[in-house]
Design a protein around this motif. Sequence first.
Motif, PDB file in Angstrom:
ATOM      1  N   VAL A  82       4.060   8.544   1.697  1.00  0.00           N
ATOM      2  CA  VAL A  82       4.489   9.797   1.072  1.00  0.00           C
ATOM      3  C   VAL A  82       3.933  10.923   1.935  1.00  0.00           C
ATOM      4  O   VAL A  82       2.755  10.887   2.303  1.00  0.00           O
ATOM      5  N   VAL A  83       4.768  11.878   2.292  1.00  0.00           N
ATOM      6  CA  VAL A  83       4.250  12.958   3.131  1.00  0.00           C
ATOM      7  C   VAL A  83       4.490  14.332   2.534  1.00  0.00           C
ATOM      8  O   VAL A  83       5.443  14.574   1.801  1.00  0.00           O
ATOM      9  N   SER A  84       3.564  15.233   2.923  1.00  0.00           N
ATOM     10  CA  SER A  84       3.690  16.647   2.575  1.00  0.00           C
ATOM     11  C   SER A  84       4.434  17.356   3.696  1.00  0.00           C
ATOM     12  O   SER A  84       4.623  16.804   4.782  1.00  0.00           O
ATOM     13  N   ALA A  85       4.738  18.620   3.446  1.00  0.00           N
ATOM     14  CA  ALA A  85       5.289  19.473   4.499  1.00  0.00           C
ATOM     15  C   ALA A  85       4.220  19.702   5.555  1.00  0.00           C
ATOM     16  O   ALA A  85       3.020  19.576   5.277  1.00  0.00           O
ATOM     17  N   ILE A 134       0.843  -1.188   0.000  1.00  0.00           N
ATOM     18  CA  ILE A 134       0.000   0.000   0.000  1.00  0.00           C
ATOM     19  C   ILE A 134       0.882   1.243   0.000  1.00  0.00           C
ATOM     20  O   ILE A 134       1.849   1.322   0.768  1.00  0.00           O
ATOM     21  N   VAL A 135       0.543   2.216  -0.855  1.00  0.00           N
ATOM     22  CA  VAL A 135       1.191   3.528  -0.775  1.00  0.00           C
ATOM     23  C   VAL A 135       0.201   4.468  -0.096  1.00  0.00           C
ATOM     24  O   VAL A 135      -0.952   4.582  -0.526  1.00  0.00           O
ATOM     25  N   GLN A 136       0.629   5.089   0.991  1.00  0.00           N
ATOM     26  CA  GLN A 136      -0.248   6.010   1.714  1.00  0.00           C
ATOM     27  C   GLN A 136       0.342   7.410   1.637  1.00  0.00           C
ATOM     28  O   GLN A 136       1.540   7.590   1.840  1.00  0.00           O
ATOM     29  N   LYS A 137      -0.507   8.390   1.362  1.00  0.00           N
ATOM     30  CA  LYS A 137      -0.021   9.772   1.329  1.00  0.00           C
ATOM     31  C   LYS A 137      -0.763  10.579   2.396  1.00  0.00           C
ATOM     32  O   LYS A 137      -1.991  10.547   2.471  1.00  0.00           O
ATOM     33  N   ALA A 143       9.579  11.722   0.539  1.00  0.00           N
ATOM     34  CA  ALA A 143       9.178  13.132   0.477  1.00  0.00           C
ATOM     35  C   ALA A 143       8.310  13.370  -0.754  1.00  0.00           C
ATOM     36  O   ALA A 143       8.725  13.061  -1.874  1.00  0.00           O
ATOM     37  N   GLY A 144       7.127  13.931  -0.529  1.00  0.00           N
ATOM     38  CA  GLY A 144       6.263  14.253  -1.656  1.00  0.00           C
ATOM     39  C   GLY A 144       6.727  15.510  -2.357  1.00  0.00           C
ATOM     40  O   GLY A 144       7.630  16.209  -1.893  1.00  0.00           O
ATOM     41  N   PHE A 145       6.127  15.780  -3.549  1.00  0.00           N
ATOM     42  CA  PHE A 145       6.218  17.112  -4.174  1.00  0.00           C
ATOM     43  C   PHE A 145       7.559  17.406  -4.824  1.00  0.00           C
ATOM     44  O   PHE A 145       7.745  18.465  -5.392  1.00  0.00           O
ATOM     45  N   GLN A 146       8.536  16.458  -4.751  1.00  0.00           N
ATOM     46  CA  GLN A 146       9.872  16.805  -5.251  1.00  0.00           C
ATOM     47  C   GLN A 146      10.498  15.690  -6.081  1.00  0.00           C
ATOM     48  O   GLN A 146      10.151  14.521  -5.950  1.00  0.00           O
TER      49      GLN A 146
END
Length: 428
Positions: free
Chosen positions: A39-42, A4-7, A134-137
Amino acid sequence: MALIVQKYGGTSMGSIDRIKNVAKRIKRWHDNGHQVVVVVSAMSGETNRLIDLAHQISKTPNPREYDQLVSTGEQVSIALLSMAIEELGIEARSFTGRQVAIRTDDAYNKARIQDIDETPIRSELDAGKVVVVAGFQGINAEGNVTTLGRGGSDTTGVALAAALNADECQIYTDVDGVYTTDPRVTSKARKLSKITFEEMLEMASLGSKVLQIRAVEFAGKYQVPLRVLSSFDDSLDGQFDDHFRQTVGTLITVDEGDSMEQPVISGIAFNRDEAKIVVRGVPDNPGVASAILTPISDANIEIDMILQNLSTKGTTDFSFTVNRTDFDKAMQILNDDVKGDINAQEVHGDSDVVKVSLVGVGMRSHAGVASRMFQVLAENNINIQMISTSEIKISVLIGEGHLEKAVKALHTAFGLDRTDGDSKVAGV
Ligand code: ADP
Ligand code: ASP
Ligand code: MG
């Protein structure tokens, strides 16, 4: 056992307590034998804070340095979350976009993912670890950090799920699914148990920020099972069974037969980021539209709605909308470079406008949606400034002050209101 990919978005990562809570949830999935990539945001507000810092130095920051700066929020999040997971006795390993590597094109600030090397992630998973990305990058071919546009962590999640051939990509956020419209605008909004990719793509591109557009595109292209669900409800954590799959959050599906119960309209999206520009009194000659719009698109400004009025006495008014962030630049180009050249009388700008759109695959086979929409707006004394349509959506531009009234009235008129009282979305 599933992969599973969790964000988890900014609100879900908004404080140390919330990060510890995310760690507990991941532990439950891990304890039940699932492989988990997170995957996480700031942390909430952090990306805005960084953007503000950049703008205190420059109105037009160097795009490379801008990405170098705004990508840092996610690096803080991955490290903190990995520590929190390890405190619970599970090994975790954090990765920046570069460490994965998530390779993108060169379009700083809105880069597109081109390729992901999933081997390092897979070997950590096989060693029993939780992987935190790290998300977004990402990184471009020169090894510079790039970012994927606001809300881009959703796209990181889906792209990783595609690369790893995950069983599901779960987008945890501060609402418990995709609603018929933003539940912050009307408490009558209804949670959808399913929505088609096509409809979700329209909703996202018309302003529903619950998922980034590219995340939906990616999920559709690579057939990634995608679910939006609450970061506050942990009651079924770790139980990836039929009950979970059928009841939790909103599933984005390929099957049109799965389109919502509602046959005609599935949802209402709106976009506050619009600004309208009217070039008045333009001599109505061939080539005028191109003379106005070419310099705008040459400046990399996207044009959304367009309207040309009937010509009276040989002149016409030409109107179009752009994103509010491009408004000043577009006005400057028109006033400085275009107005004199085409002999226009006036360039008028208005940023107090919003676009409200009805979306639904059912529109294909139902006439009369537009007229009903216009009638409802008229009954509510709301003036329509522009209209645009496609096969499965109708959009109108109206004054920003009318947004809430319009959405509520249309929501009721098209039978979208929930019937079991008002919604109780956490934080709303
Ligand atoms: P995150 O920080 O988790 O990425 P976002 O703020 O990007 O969260 O997205 C979640 C928000 O999207 C919700 O709080 C809600 O206000 C908004 N939203 C807009 N349209 C919808 C919709 N149709 N259904 C659910 N949420 C929506
Ligand atoms: N932190 C980034 C943003 O605020 C990316 C994301 O949250 O998805 O836009
Ligand atoms: Mg988001």
